[in-house]
Design a protein around this motif. Sequence first.
Motif, PDB file in Angstrom:
ATOM      1  N   ALA A 279      -5.008  49.456  15.178  1.00  0.00           N
ATOM      2  CA  ALA A 279      -6.405  49.498  14.388  1.00  0.00           C
ATOM      3  C   ALA A 279      -6.227  48.570  13.275  1.00  0.00           C
ATOM      4  O   ALA A 279      -7.199  47.799  12.960  1.00  0.00           O
ATOM      5  CB  ALA A 279      -6.332  50.884  13.584  1.00  0.00           C
ATOM      6  N   THR A 280      -4.926  48.109  12.855  1.00  0.00           N
ATOM      7  CA  THR A 280      -4.880  47.123  11.750  1.00  0.00           C
ATOM      8  C   THR A 280      -5.414  45.799  12.331  1.00  0.00           C
ATOM      9  O   THR A 280      -6.226  44.773  11.837  1.00  0.00           O
ATOM     10  CB  THR A 280      -3.623  46.908  11.082  1.00  0.00           C
ATOM     11  OG1 THR A 280      -3.209  48.281  10.589  1.00  0.00           O
ATOM     12  CG2 THR A 280      -3.385  45.918  10.081  1.00  0.00           C
ATOM     13  N   ALA A 281      -4.876  45.580  13.539  1.00  0.00           N
ATOM     14  CA  ALA A 281      -5.164  44.148  14.045  1.00  0.00           C
ATOM     15  C   ALA A 281      -6.602  43.850  14.467  1.00  0.00           C
ATOM     16  O   ALA A 281      -7.092  42.904  14.202  1.00  0.00           O
ATOM     17  CB  ALA A 281      -4.251  44.123  15.643  1.00  0.00           C
ATOM     18  N   VAL A 282      -7.274  45.141  15.083  1.00  0.00           N
ATOM     19  CA  VAL A 282      -8.721  45.231  15.444  1.00  0.00           C
ATOM     20  C   VAL A 282      -9.521  44.908  14.060  1.00  0.00           C
ATOM     21  O   VAL A 282     -10.518  44.116  13.914  1.00  0.00           O
ATOM     22  CB  VAL A 282      -9.207  46.436  16.131  1.00  0.00           C
ATOM     23  CG1 VAL A 282     -10.607  46.537  15.996  1.00  0.00           C
ATOM     24  CG2 VAL A 282      -8.483  46.432  17.443  1.00  0.00           C
ATOM     25  N   THR A 283      -9.042  45.403  13.077  1.00  0.00           N
ATOM     26  CA  THR A 283      -9.854  45.491  11.824  1.00  0.00           C
ATOM     27  C   THR A 283      -9.762  43.922  11.315  1.00  0.00           C
ATOM     28  O   THR A 283     -10.898  43.560  10.909  1.00  0.00           O
ATOM     29  CB  THR A 283      -9.290  46.280  10.695  1.00  0.00           C
ATOM     30  OG1 THR A 283      -9.481  47.790  11.281  1.00  0.00           O
ATOM     31  CG2 THR A 283     -10.250  46.216   9.485  1.00  0.00           C
ATOM     32  N   ARG A 284      -8.458  43.364  11.198  1.00  0.00           N
ATOM     33  CA  ARG A 284      -8.280  42.013  10.997  1.00  0.00           C
ATOM     34  C   ARG A 284      -9.366  41.114  11.667  1.00  0.00           C
ATOM     35  O   ARG A 284      -9.858  40.313  11.075  1.00  0.00           O
ATOM     36  CB  ARG A 284      -7.084  41.544  10.866  1.00  0.00           C
ATOM     37  CG  ARG A 284      -6.570  40.173  10.612  1.00  0.00           C
ATOM     38  CD  ARG A 284      -5.500  39.814  10.548  1.00  0.00           C
ATOM     39  NE  ARG A 284      -4.508  39.905  11.801  1.00  0.00           N
ATOM     40  CZ  ARG A 284      -3.724  40.891  12.237  1.00  0.00           C
ATOM     41  NH1 ARG A 284      -3.368  41.791  11.483  1.00  0.00           N
ATOM     42  NH2 ARG A 284      -3.453  40.757  13.316  1.00  0.00           N
ATOM     43  N   ILE A 285      -9.282  41.291  13.177  1.00  0.00           N
ATOM     44  CA  ILE A 285     -10.208  40.320  13.964  1.00  0.00           C
ATOM     45  C   ILE A 285     -11.745  40.540  13.506  1.00  0.00           C
ATOM     46  O   ILE A 285     -12.364  39.501  13.448  1.00  0.00           O
ATOM     47  CB  ILE A 285      -9.874  40.831  15.301  1.00  0.00           C
ATOM     48  CG1 ILE A 285      -8.667  40.366  15.921  1.00  0.00           C
ATOM     49  CG2 ILE A 285     -11.002  40.091  16.200  1.00  0.00           C
ATOM     50  CD1 ILE A 285      -8.136  41.089  17.231  1.00  0.00           C
ATOM     51  N   VAL A 286     -12.139  41.641  13.347  1.00  0.00           N
ATOM     52  CA  VAL A 286     -13.521  41.543  13.201  1.00  0.00           C
ATOM     53  C   VAL A 286     -13.932  41.128  11.703  1.00  0.00           C
ATOM     54  O   VAL A 286     -14.908  40.581  11.530  1.00  0.00           O
ATOM     55  CB  VAL A 286     -13.860  43.561  12.948  1.00  0.00           C
ATOM     56  CG1 VAL A 286     -15.183  43.573  12.527  1.00  0.00           C
ATOM     57  CG2 VAL A 286     -13.860  43.992  14.717  1.00  0.00           C
ATOM     58  N   GLU A 287     -13.057  41.594  10.548  1.00  0.00           N
ATOM     59  CA  GLU A 287     -13.423  41.026   9.249  1.00  0.00           C
ATOM     60  C   GLU A 287     -13.479  39.589   9.468  1.00  0.00           C
ATOM     61  O   GLU A 287     -14.056  38.909   8.647  1.00  0.00           O
ATOM     62  CB  GLU A 287     -12.300  41.511   8.367  1.00  0.00           C
ATOM     63  CG  GLU A 287     -12.232  43.018   8.168  1.00  0.00           C
ATOM     64  CD  GLU A 287     -13.669  43.481   7.665  1.00  0.00           C
ATOM     65  OE1 GLU A 287     -14.153  42.982   6.738  1.00  0.00           O
ATOM     66  OE2 GLU A 287     -14.143  44.414   8.153  1.00  0.00           O
ATOM     67  N   GLU A 288     -12.482  38.919  10.255  1.00  0.00           N
ATOM     68  CA  GLU A 288     -12.479  37.489  10.252  1.00  0.00           C
ATOM     69  C   GLU A 288     -13.533  36.875  10.885  1.00  0.00           C
ATOM     70  O   GLU A 288     -14.128  36.029  10.366  1.00  0.00           O
ATOM     71  CB  GLU A 288     -11.212  37.145  11.116  1.00  0.00           C
ATOM     72  CG  GLU A 288      -9.863  37.142  10.295  1.00  0.00           C
ATOM     73  CD  GLU A 288      -8.655  36.704  11.126  1.00  0.00           C
ATOM     74  OE1 GLU A 288      -8.827  36.482  12.352  1.00  0.00           O
ATOM     75  OE2 GLU A 288      -7.488  36.982  10.606  1.00  0.00           O
ATOM     76  N   ASP A 289     -14.304  37.701  11.858  1.00  0.00           N
ATOM     77  CA  ASP A 289     -15.589  37.277  12.426  1.00  0.00           C
ATOM     78  C   ASP A 289     -16.626  37.310  11.480  1.00  0.00           C
ATOM     79  O   ASP A 289     -17.623  36.446  11.442  1.00  0.00           O
ATOM     80  CB  ASP A 289     -15.794  38.134  13.722  1.00  0.00           C
ATOM     81  CG  ASP A 289     -15.167  37.628  14.963  1.00  0.00           C
ATOM     82  OD1 ASP A 289     -14.280  36.627  14.896  1.00  0.00           O
ATOM     83  OD2 ASP A 289     -15.493  38.222  15.985  1.00  0.00           O
ATOM     84  N   LEU A 290     -16.612  38.518  10.679  1.00  0.00           N
ATOM     85  CA  LEU A 290     -17.666  38.706   9.710  1.00  0.00           C
ATOM     86  C   LEU A 290     -17.604  37.490   8.566  1.00  0.00           C
ATOM     87  O   LEU A 290     -18.648  37.261   8.079  1.00  0.00           O
ATOM     88  CB  LEU A 290     -17.633  39.935   9.112  1.00  0.00           C
ATOM     89  CG  LEU A 290     -17.845  41.101  10.002  1.00  0.00           C
ATOM     90  CD1 LEU A 290     -17.388  42.492   9.254  1.00  0.00           C
ATOM     91  CD2 LEU A 290     -19.309  41.159  10.586  1.00  0.00           C
TER      92      LEU A 290
END
Length: 514
Positions: A279-290
């Motif tokens: 969950a932490t890794a996925v959140t980081r990926i999405v936030e970086e995309d945003l």
Amino acid sequence: MANSPSLAGRAALAVALMIGFYLLALAIAAGLFYIPYAEWVHAGRVHPKLALGCLAAGGVILWSVVPRIDRFVAPGPRLEPDEQPELFEEIESIATATDQAPPSEVYLVGDVNAWVSQRGGMLGFGGRRVMGLGLPLLRVLSRSQLRAVLAHEFGHFHGGDVRLGPVIYRTRGAIGRTIASMTNEDGSARLLQAPFRWYGNLFLRVTHAISRRQELGADALAARTVGARPLIEGLRTIRGASEAFDSYWQRECQPVLAAGFLPPLAGGFADFLRAEGVATAVTRIVEEDLKSRRRNPFDTHPPLAERIAAVEALPPGDTGAVAEDEDDPPAITLLADAPALEARWLASVASPEAVAGLEPIEWAAVGRSVYVRHWNALAAANAALLAGLRLDALVERLADGKALSKNLVQADGSPVPAQEQESLRQQLLTAALALALVSLGAEVEALPGQPIHLHLRGERLDVWALAGQLLERKLTAQAWRTLLQRLGAEAIDLGAVAGEARTSGVAEHGARRG
């Protein structure tokens, strides 16, 4: 709703690019055919090697650009309205809301994705509408988010995108075949490839720009039909889940399937995404995309931030077809008998016979049924290395950096590549420690997305991490003995554990997870 006013312009541009490519190919082929003719007419002779080379190259170009028959292969099990009434009710509802005919065929696929296509007919005109819905997609989206995704896909029907698709894809294929057919590394092949590479890059840049505009148009229709909020939530969820799915499939599912068991695939993916590290890794990926709006000219989709920014000013919408006092349940609840559909999907990508031989299993039972078998096989294959190795003397024995390295083999007895020796050394120690604790009654926990843990006497141990600490000499001898005393495991001989594994006759060695 009226047809998209940009359809004619997009279609004209795509057709113009297609015609331009075929004119380029015909011109180059004609020039190649003309060279030996001109040599004969103007020089009165023909150089055999040159003539054959020109004729062969021209023929290859013509053969490469001939359109191929589009043979549709079902991407998964076909879903039928009478078997899945709730799902098709949602599909038909969105079709009505977008003023489109529903697809003729709907298939269950194994991606975190949904797509539509036009199959049959000529270059997208005529034929039938086909939709694919990802099994993992249905598990990670809510019903309202799925409605937004369906509206987006119907946006491609509404905008005529599926008619442009065959024109674009077949031209891309012809360009690729033409370049691939000139594989020789001599100067003449590279010279002939050059104009096709240039045109191919131009074609990709222009058509991918068209694709990005199509995606934004489909997003806008989905937001107007269902609401911006479920669309935005769905886009964020899909971005993160699609990044995680390959890891889930390779690390969690494949070892269990290889061991002869069939776990709940979709349910396990939801658990995998909820695991803290994932969950932490996925959140980081999405936030970086945003945070990033960088656009690659060869991307078919706009950046996530751009897609969200384009619709967030539209009305947010409600949660879809659920009452205000109810939760928004997972979209997979629309499926009748999801476990049977999982087996049907797996049979479509493997074989019905292979899937029929799999034993259903819950994830809670995977640790003992799958990983203990693998540990037994690995320990048995390396019993000689573990001989005489007592747990209470382990820290001292591992002080020698070569311990557990000499003649190390994999679970099936095959030699270990040099670059994998350190990893397998840790796997062997993990297996030996785990089997020692299991012999004392430890329970094995191997849930998706989490390290394998053993539960014994109130302790919850990450045996992979513990083996790593021992090998890296991060545990003192006293700290190690104190832990063993709490577990009642200080006198266990790992060689005896490996000997028991050898005599047990366990042959499974497919599972492997650190």
